[in-house]
Design an enzyme around this catalytic site. Sequence first.
Site, PDB file in Angstrom:
ATOM      1  N   ARG A   1     -24.844  92.892  60.472  1.00 18.86           N
ATOM      2  CA  ARG A   1     -25.361  93.679  59.358  1.00 18.86           C
ATOM      3  C   ARG A   1     -26.863  93.519  59.090  1.00 18.86           C
ATOM      4  NH1 ARG A   1     -21.284  93.690  54.252  1.00 18.86           N
ATOM      5  NH2 ARG A   1     -21.857  91.481  54.117  1.00 18.86           N
ATOM      6  N   ASP A   2     -27.580  92.762  59.894  1.00 21.44           N
ATOM      7  CA  ASP A   2     -29.020  92.656  59.654  1.00 21.44           C
ATOM      8  C   ASP A   2     -29.787  92.476  60.959  1.00 21.44           C
ATOM      9  OD1 ASP A   2     -31.159  92.796  57.909  1.00 21.44           O
ATOM     10  OD2 ASP A   2     -31.217  90.635  57.522  1.00 21.44           O
TER      11      ASP A   2
END
Length: 259
Positions: free
Chosen positions: A50-51
């Site tokens: 997610r990043d």
Amino acid sequence: MYMVSDLLLGGDLRYHLSQQGKFAEDRAKLYLCEICLAVDYLHQMKIVHRDIKPENILLDEQGHAHLTDLNLATQLEHDELATSYSGTRPYMAPEIYATYLGMEDGYDSRVDWWALGVCFYEMLRGRTPFEFSSRTKPEEAYVTFREFQITYPAHWPTDLIQFLNTTLKFEKDKRIVGLDAIKRHAYTERIDFNSVYNRKPAPVFIPCKEGLNCDPMYELEERILVSTPIHRRRNTNHNNSSGRSSSEPHNAALAEVSK
């Protein structure tokens, strides 16, 4: 809690992009393949990063790429969806915005492949395909994804453009996701991923071994920020020009709770 990780002295890709502007295609392509292997492993473990962004891709002393920073990662079981508005805006997939706006029920691991596509484009061109600031509203970002046509330099090869187009598909069901699908694409079908896994291809770029591969003032500011009480950090994070979501979790525990 103490976390022990490999010592990676080659700097992150954000630093090298700031120093060099952009990377040659063969250099960026090796980074892409190495991070594809890392993302595939995480997804096998049911973990969504997610990043994924240049700041979270570090080089070792030989110049090989490594994926780091699982602060916003979450674990999803089969058919489970994440729902939090988490990530860094220029690298967040359209379905994350759609979930935040109530247009979708959630998102899954396909967001990582989108983010990797954005990173690959940025490595080659020196900027992201979609430009957002910390003031860009989710509604505006979503409309940009839906209506904006990505531009490519005329001299880029056709198979590269096709690869990026399929990686950055607005419709997640049409997006190229998964290591197997990437291996079959015309742009990467000739790559021996077993060789990449065993670190046999020689990196085009070797980080400097006699100096720092980072901006020491930036690193000092980061250390000061981390040591600041969390209620004071929130205002700083909210105004951060990097575009990291102000509503995203501030630590790994919150990241898991907000899944």
